[in-house]
Design a protein around this motif. Structure first.
Motif, PDB file in Angstrom:
ATOM      1  N   MET A 322      -6.296 -11.968  -0.654  1.00 20.41           N
ATOM      2  CA  MET A 322      -5.765 -11.535   0.631  1.00 20.41           C
ATOM      3  C   MET A 322      -5.112 -10.168   0.431  1.00 20.41           C
ATOM      4  N   ILE A 323      -5.654  -9.177   1.123  1.00 22.26           N
ATOM      5  CA  ILE A 323      -5.120  -7.823   0.998  1.00 22.26           C
ATOM      6  C   ILE A 323      -4.145  -7.570   2.137  1.00 22.26           C
ATOM      7  N   GLY A 324      -2.943  -7.186   1.801  1.00 22.58           N
ATOM      8  CA  GLY A 324      -1.963  -6.816   2.822  1.00 22.58           C
ATOM      9  C   GLY A 324      -1.870  -5.303   2.878  1.00 22.58           C
ATOM     10  N   LEU A 325      -2.199  -4.732   4.023  1.00 26.15           N
ATOM     11  CA  LEU A 325      -2.153  -3.270   4.172  1.00 26.15           C
ATOM     12  C   LEU A 325      -0.957  -2.885   5.036  1.00 26.15           C
ATOM     13  N   GLY A 326      -0.352  -1.750   4.705  1.00 25.45           N
ATOM     14  CA  GLY A 326       0.752  -1.253   5.524  1.00 25.45           C
ATOM     15  C   GLY A 326       2.090  -1.502   4.884  1.00 25.45           C
ATOM     16  N   VAL A 327       3.089  -0.848   5.459  1.00 25.97           N
ATOM     17  CA  VAL A 327       4.443  -0.926   4.917  1.00 25.97           C
ATOM     18  C   VAL A 327       4.916  -2.383   4.857  1.00 25.97           C
ATOM     19  N   SER A 328       5.461  -2.777   3.737  1.00 26.32           N
ATOM     20  CA  SER A 328       6.056  -4.106   3.462  1.00 26.32           C
ATOM     21  C   SER A 328       5.055  -5.254   3.382  1.00 26.32           C
ATOM     22  N   ASP A 346       8.676   5.897   1.911  1.00 21.94           N
ATOM     23  CA  ASP A 346       8.233   5.577   0.547  1.00 21.94           C
ATOM     24  C   ASP A 346       6.769   5.159   0.543  1.00 21.94           C
ATOM     25  N   TYR A 347       6.400   4.406   1.573  1.00 22.41           N
ATOM     26  CA  TYR A 347       5.003   3.966   1.683  1.00 22.41           C
ATOM     27  C   TYR A 347       4.073   5.186   1.795  1.00 22.41           C
ATOM     28  N   GLU A 353       0.170   9.935  -2.950  1.00 23.73           N
ATOM     29  CA  GLU A 353      -0.040  10.096  -4.395  1.00 23.73           C
ATOM     30  C   GLU A 353      -1.243   9.295  -4.879  1.00 23.73           C
ATOM     31  N   ASN A 354      -1.931   8.669  -3.911  1.00 25.20           N
ATOM     32  CA  ASN A 354      -3.162   7.954  -4.232  1.00 25.20           C
ATOM     33  C   ASN A 354      -2.940   6.750  -5.139  1.00 25.20           C
ATOM     34  N   GLU A 355      -1.839   6.059  -4.943  1.00 32.58           N
ATOM     35  CA  GLU A 355      -1.636   4.860  -5.752  1.00 32.58           C
ATOM     36  C   GLU A 355      -1.254   3.672  -4.871  1.00 32.58           C
ATOM     37  N   PHE A 356      -1.496   2.479  -5.405  1.00 32.10           N
ATOM     38  CA  PHE A 356      -1.115   1.286  -4.644  1.00 32.10           C
ATOM     39  C   PHE A 356       0.400   1.324  -4.436  1.00 32.10           C
ATOM     40  N   PRO A 357       0.834   1.204  -3.178  1.00 36.32           N
ATOM     41  CA  PRO A 357       2.265   1.411  -2.891  1.00 36.32           C
ATOM     42  C   PRO A 357       3.114   0.166  -3.185  1.00 36.32           C
ATOM     43  N   ILE A 358       2.969  -0.350  -4.414  1.00 32.74           N
ATOM     44  CA  ILE A 358       3.652  -1.618  -4.735  1.00 32.74           C
ATOM     45  C   ILE A 358       5.143  -1.384  -4.951  1.00 32.74           C
ATOM     46  N   PHE A 359       5.933  -2.143  -4.221  1.00 31.72           N
ATOM     47  CA  PHE A 359       7.381  -2.081  -4.342  1.00 31.72           C
ATOM     48  C   PHE A 359       7.847  -3.134  -5.344  1.00 31.72           C
ATOM     49  N   LYS A 360       7.322  -4.337  -5.195  1.00 37.03           N
ATOM     50  CA  LYS A 360       7.580  -5.361  -6.202  1.00 37.03           C
ATOM     51  C   LYS A 360       6.504  -6.442  -6.115  1.00 37.03           C
TER      52      LYS A 360
END
Ligand code: SF4
Length: 450
Positions: A322-328, A346-347, A353-360
């Motif tokens: 399951m891919i979650g796209l978008g902020v949070s 931040d997103y 920067e062309n990277e997966f925007p993983i926060f945690k």
């Protein structure tokens, strides 16, 4: 059934809703970029040809803040924010496409928020068309979106239906004008009725209403009135959620007086009143907090034992990826969770920067995976294999107590939740939760069981 009032007094404490296991506050070993890519690639191989993949898109903007809100939102009336956000979502989707060795087959697509209908129908069409250009859509794909009755237009409904959306979910919460004032969410029965009848005339097959019990100044009478109108409008599904009071996480909730919040048994009676009315009107209770008519696929999947639970609640399908796209947004490969940056700025920065925007995130251990499946079984089927060997001393005491309170029973090496236990399903699941012993984190992070 054992009297519930003393049990609610005894078990009403902060407890997770188990939309994931481990629950978010206990995530620890986040994946780095390479680890995340590897989890996604593996899940894609297992998922795509067999069951397809799911996509959740978080559309965070709302024009005003509902004070009870627990979602990740950005409040603005400036609609210029739409276009850059749609472009960022496309870029994020591209990052995933680069990992796949064949076209993804979308079997589930859900637009959530925020308010997806904050976006114009044209912008939503632009985004969905982009997904479709680079994917295949499985037969009977399950496509749905969340809509605010006050700003859902004919264009939204017509455009999304033409693109393949057959379900929509309307945030109702409560029809009482006084409660609506306190929660700063205004929508009349007539507005909702109009959206429902437009959606039906266009061809939507399943409509969900979100309701909340435990809001400020709600009374038995106001809940009865709301549920009466809901039954009259006859949505196929209803989510009847317990209000989660977490003002330390959501300061908007400090806008009303806490002494006006129904709690404990008083709050539980609001649910019971609504539940009885819904059941008399032909709705079936699904797992926890959800109801469906017998012609709805959610009911069928409960009946067939294929019900699943994820971050959006109960669903009738499960894909490993399951891919979650978008902020949070949260993505799930079953072996790993990853949540995107929670702040819009931040997103955007990470996407640029062309990277997966993983926060945690959290890479699940074998023990996590076993417990995750057991808790899912309890949440979805109200029974799970008894795995006494993984219970720590605290869990054994809890199990004994719940057995003597007639909330759970052991039958043929299965841990089964009784009718009494269903009212406190989250507590019953906690028997298998290895992390809850961290009482400080639990007290600060979760809403009350009732
Ligand atoms: S409840 Fe929904 S519409 Fe209201 S602020 Fe939260 S996300 Fe926006």
């Amino acid at each position: 059934m054992k009297a519930l009032a003393p049990l609610i007094r005894k078990y009403n404490k902060p407890i997770p809703r188990y939309t994931s296991y481990p629950t978010v506050p206990f995530w620890s070993n986040s994946p780095n970029q390479e680890q995340w890519k590897s989890h996604v690639k593996n899940a894609f191989k297992k998922s795509n040809d067999k069951e397809g993949i799911s996509i959740y898109v978080h559309l965070p903007f709302c024009e005003s803040l509902c004070t009870y809100c627990g979602c990740n939102t950005r409040i603005t009336v400036n609609h210029k924010v739409e276009s850059p956000y749609i472009e960022a979502l496309k870029k994020e989707f591209n990052l995933y496409l680069e990992l796949f060795d064949s076209k993804p087959i979308i079997s589930e697509l859900h637009l959530g928020g925020g308010t997806p209908t904050f976006f114009s129908a044209d912008h939503l069409e632009d985004l969905i068309s982009y997904f479709f250009e680079h994917s295949e859509i499985s037969e009977n794909a399950n496509m749905s979106f969340e809509a605010h009755p006050a700003n859902t237009t004919y264009e939204h409904l017509e455009t999304l239906y033409r693109l393949g959306f057959k379900r929509l979910s309307l945030g109702i919460q409560d029809f009482d004008p006084h409660v609506q004032t306190l929660i700063n969410r205004h929508q009349t029965v007539e507005q909702v009725e109009q959206v429902v009848s437009l959606a039906r005339s266009i061809g939507y097959e399943s409509i969900n209403f979100d309701l909340i019990y435990g809001l400020p100044d709600q009374t038995i009478d106001s809940v009865k009135h709301t549920v009466y109108e809901v039954i009259r409008l006859k949505p196929e599904r209803i989510a009847f959620y317990s209000y989660a009071h977490v003002p330390w996480l959501k300061p908007g909730q400090r806008k009303y007086d806490e002494s006006n919040l129904p709690s404990g048994n008083e709050k539980f009676k609001l649910y019971e009143e609504g539940r009885e009315m819904l059941e008399q009107a032909g709705y079936h209770e699904i797992g926890m907090d959800h109801f469906a008519l017998s012609n709805d696929s959610l009911f069928n999947s409960m009946y067939k034992g294929t019900l699943h639970r994820n971050f959006m609640g109960y669903t009738e399908r499960h894909t490993q990826l399951m891919i979650g796209l978008g902020v949070s947004s949260i993505s799930d490969t079953y072996t790993c969770f990853a949540q995107n940056e929670k702040k819009l700025e931040d997103y955007y920065k990470r996407i640029d920067e062309n990277e997966f925007p993983i926060f945690k995130g959290h890479q699940l251990s074998d023990d996590d995976l076993l417990r995750r499946q057991l808790i899912l079984d309890l949440m979805c089927r109200q029974k799970a294999e008894l795995k006494a060997e993984i219970l720590n001393s605290g869990s054994i005491v809890l199990l004994d107590e719940m057995m003597s309170d007639n909330m759970v029973a052991i039958i043929d090496n299965q841990l089964e939740i009784t009718n009494t236990g269903k009212a406190l399903l989250r507590n019953c699941c906690s028997i298998y939760d290895a992390y809850l012993a961290d009482e400080v984190k639990s007290t600060n992070m979760f809403s009350m069981a009732v």
